[in-house]
Design a protein around this motif. Structure first.
Motif, PDB file in Angstrom:
ATOM      1  N   SER A 196      26.109  32.707  36.933  1.00  0.00           N
ATOM      2  CA  SER A 196      24.987  31.687  37.004  1.00  0.00           C
ATOM      3  C   SER A 196      24.036  32.150  38.166  1.00  0.00           C
ATOM      4  O   SER A 196      24.012  32.156  39.360  1.00  0.00           O
ATOM      5  CB  SER A 196      25.601  30.316  37.402  1.00  0.00           C
ATOM      6  N   ILE A 197      22.891  32.638  38.018  1.00  0.00           N
ATOM      7  CA  ILE A 197      21.765  32.964  38.782  1.00  0.00           C
ATOM      8  C   ILE A 197      21.287  31.701  39.451  1.00  0.00           C
ATOM      9  O   ILE A 197      20.803  31.726  40.694  1.00  0.00           O
ATOM     10  CB  ILE A 197      20.643  33.760  38.138  1.00  0.00           C
ATOM     11  N   SER A 198      21.073  30.751  38.720  1.00  0.00           N
ATOM     12  CA  SER A 198      20.823  29.323  39.416  1.00  0.00           C
ATOM     13  C   SER A 198      21.302  28.153  38.309  1.00  0.00           C
ATOM     14  O   SER A 198      21.900  28.725  37.388  1.00  0.00           O
ATOM     15  CB  SER A 198      19.010  29.143  39.476  1.00  0.00           C
ATOM     16  N   GLU A 199      20.829  27.046  38.673  1.00  0.00           N
ATOM     17  CA  GLU A 199      21.661  26.017  37.698  1.00  0.00           C
ATOM     18  C   GLU A 199      20.965  25.979  36.314  1.00  0.00           C
ATOM     19  O   GLU A 199      21.358  25.837  35.487  1.00  0.00           O
ATOM     20  CB  GLU A 199      20.723  24.721  38.320  1.00  0.00           C
ATOM     21  N   ASN A 200      19.767  26.730  36.026  1.00  0.00           N
ATOM     22  CA  ASN A 200      18.850  26.640  35.013  1.00  0.00           C
ATOM     23  C   ASN A 200      19.026  27.845  34.216  1.00  0.00           C
ATOM     24  O   ASN A 200      18.538  28.411  33.255  1.00  0.00           O
ATOM     25  CB  ASN A 200      17.574  26.603  34.942  1.00  0.00           C
TER      26      ASN A 200
END
Length: 701
Positions: free
Chosen positions: A312-316
């Motif tokens: 997961s690079i970020s939440e999105n």
């Protein structure tokens, strides 16, 4: 058809459908209905933001599908016509292998398609010898090999005890999965460590001197999880009567089967490994040229390993990277004609072709949510496919048929195929957009570049509309392609089948409309209309493969389901299909216009479960030039009883908690039926087995 039997099972099912059958029970279905219709935007966000694992805990597995968009979502909202079958349903029905499961699915058919006993899987009236128009995956890893384009040399009789669920999509799938995702996609999702939790052992046997053993284990150690499976099958096969073969001799089929199947799955944090090795040897059934013999055998094996990294690079934003290897081996010892049948061959006419394929591949996929109502999936894939060690040994000249006196290596001057390479580069993108609370659109496109025939582009469009609280509509369109296999491209020195390197891929366009109605939490009805056009079909013309065919098929699939408790449910499905050869203006042969299933599962008490399924297949037309008339339909009834001791007090006295005994009777009424043999060389077609049984014990440690 046995009308009395049909009526008895129909009445049994509709007894289940009656709302007074049992009291409502709060379970995962209650949670399901919270989101089925009329839910708020906040509730919808919960569904779309959860991972697959979280959703599988939130809903029942049969209500979810991953294959349609590469993301977990409810089947009713997925932009596909799909069926999901869970491990519990598979065990309840007494399925021996993958084919036993598939024959219960609307729109799907299973039959013997060659004199050497190969099974074919048909979808919506489209059927072929190698099942190369259907993509088969295991945990999202494609297992179609390049030699034939299909997966049924190895995985037709895939054992089912390690299966968590099977997701079947009818129709196009190339916009996400590329070649062979043509008329259907079958994704077999296997069990992880958490699904097994210990050791699960089974042993059984039955008709045809069948022995079957398998062992599953699973363990979790903090971040590290491991699961493994081992399966062994040994059966002599049904000895079925053949009245007259190609050389006018009578006898019995020889369909023995020995199979080893090993699987391993490991997880550590974001890194996972999935591997499988299957090795099998089986008999000739009748024979490669429809002549009974006692020496032929087919050996095949398939090995794959895949390493994945999820992050997961970020939440999105979420990243998936995969690297994988596949190895496939095929060996045929063909006694084309037995001893003394052909002058000059006192020991029989024997050919021994073999070949190997290997694939090195990698894939990168990125998921990005611009906002709560929009998710984009994009990916790139590269594969390097090599066919090597293609060999041919024979006691005859494979082009002229002249005897050579003994079995010799004729690879250098009469090889049956070629050592060849193929590279594939693919790019795909998919956008899932929730326009309103009740309307979601899916748009996707994929570009594939093949080193041996060029490129192809395949789009898809899907619109899912929750029209009313209990009613949803689906409108779907997509195109697909089927890449020519290495037999069609490179077959050589075969007077009946010559390869053609100028062969192009087959093309398909499908339109679908589906109506789903769930009038209570326990009852649902789905009706689907499909219309498919196929162009550039690869077929033989003057004994050489060419793009010469064009077909059109339309039809209706419908299914009624009812459920009350975890193991008390029933279903009725029916398929009408009308496939035509457009160029020759005649109905395609070998597939029935009408087919259906009636199934009932009843948990009689905490110790006993009963399951019955009736498969009904209508008459199947012959080829246009066949004077024998259409082949009669058939009805096959299977019955399974499971007795179990729950693994908890007070039922586990004496340490027997977790023990199950399962007994299954297949073709209970001993229906005599056959699958079509088109050449007329086998007088009464391909015989199918009569009544048989298997008894199995299972113990979970």
């Amino acid at each position: 058809m046995n009308v009395r039997l049909f009526l008895i099972l129909s009445v049994s099912l509709f007894a289940l459908v009656h709302p007074d059958y049992s009291a409502a029970k709060y379970d995962a279905w209650t949670t399901y209905n919270l989101f089925a219709g009329g839910s708020s935007d906040d509730e919808k966000k919960i569904i779309t933001s959860q991972t697959e694992e979280e959703m599988l805990l939130f809903f029942e597995e049969k209500d979810l599908i991953v294959t349609a968009t590469r993301h977990a979502q409810k089947v009713s909202e997925a932009p596909a016509i799909a069926t999901v079958i869970t491990a519990k349903q598979i065990r309840n029905m007494g399925a021996r292998n993958l084919l036993d499961v598939l024959k219960t699915v609307p729109g799907i058919g299973v039959s013997i398609v060659t004199g050497y006993g190969k099974y074919g899987i048909e979808s919506r009236g489209i059927k072929s010898i190698d099942t190369e128009k259907i993509l088969v995956m295991i945990d999202g890893h494609r297992v179609n090999e390049t030699l034939s384009g299909g997966a049924t040399w190895v995985f037709d009789d895939m054992f089912v005890e390690n299966i968590k669920r099977i997701e079947i999509i009818k129709g196009h799938g190339s916009a996400l999965y590329g070649a062979n995702a043509f008329v259907a996609v079958i994704n077999v999702i296997t069990k992880d460590a958490g699904d097994i939790e210990g050791i699960d052992a089974r042993a059984g046997g039955g008709s045809f001197n069948t022995q079957h053993y398998d062992l599953l284990f699973g363990k979790e150690y903090s971040k590290f999880k491991i699961a493994g499976t081992f399966d062994y099958l040994d059966t002599k096969g049904a000895r079925l009567n053949v009245e007259s073969d190609r050389i006018k001799k009578s006898g019995q089929t020889d369909d023995y089967n020995k199979r080893y199947d090993l699987g391993l799955k490991m997880f550590y944090g974001d890194i996972s490994f999935n591997g499988r090795y299957v090795n099998k040897e089986r008999g000739p059934y009748i024979g490669v040229l429809n002549a009974l013999n006692d020496e032929s055998k087919i050996k095949t094996s398939h090995l794959f390993g895949e390493v994945s990294y999820k992050h997961s690079i970020s939440e999105n934003a979420h990243l998936l990277v995969k690297g994988y290897y596949d190895g496939f081996y095929w060996y045929g010892y063909w006694e084309a004609f037995p001893e003394g049948a052909i002058p000059g061959f006192p020991d029989g006419m024997i050919g021994i072709p073999e070949a190997k394929n290997r694939t090195y591949g990698s894939e990168l996929q990125l998921d990005y949510s611009l906002w709560d109502k929009n998710t984009i999936t994009a990916g790139v894939l590269y594969e390097d496919i090599q066919q090597y060690d293609v060999k041919n040994n024979s006691n005859f000249d494979s082009l002229t048929g002249a005897p050579l006196g003994s079995i010799q290596d004729i690879t250098s001057w009469r090889n049956w195929n070629q050592n060849k390479d193929r590279t594939i580069t693919a790019l795909y993108i998919q956008d899932v957009w929730r326009f309103t609370t009740d309307v979601e659109g899916t748009f996707g496109i994929r570009y594939d570049r093949y080193s041996d025939f060029g490129d192809t582009i395949n789009p898809r469009l899907g619109l899912v509309w929750n029209l009313l609280e209990k009613l949803n509509l689906k409108f779907l369109y997509g195109s697909a392609f089927r890449a020519p296999n290495f037999k069609e491209l490179y077959n050589a020195n075969n007077p009946a089948q010559t390869g053609n390197p100028d062969t192009k891929p087959e093309k398909l366009r499908t339109y679908e409309a589906s109506l789903g109605y769930q009038w209570t939490k326990n009852h649902s009805l789905t009706v689907t209309y499909f219309d498919t056009e196929i162009e550039d079909i690869i077929d033989l013309e003057n004994k050489k493969f060419k793009n010469i065919g064009k077909s059109k098929v339309n039809g209706i699939e419908t299914e009624l389901k009812a459920k009350y408790r975890d193991s008390t449910y029933g279903y009725v499905n029916y398929t009408y299909q009308n496939p035509w050869d457009v160029n020759a203006a005649y109905r395609l042969n070998d597939v029935a216009t009408h087919k259906g299933n009636i199934g009932v599962n009843m948990e009689l008490n905490e110790y006993l479960n009963a399951n019955a399924n009736l498969l009904v297949v209508g008459a199947r037309p012959r080829t246009k030039t066949d004077t024998r008339g259409e082949l009669s339909g058939y009805e096959v009834l299977d019955l399974t009883l499971i007795g179990k001791i729950p693994p908890s007090p007070p039922f586990d006295k004496g340490g027997m908690g977790g023990l199950e005994i399962r007994g299954s009777i297949y073709n209970l009424l001993d229906e005599k039926y056959t699958d079509p043999e088109n050449t007329g060389q086998v007088k009464n077609d391909f015989p199918r087995e009569g009544i048989s049984f298997i008894v199995e014990g299972r113990y979970k440690f």
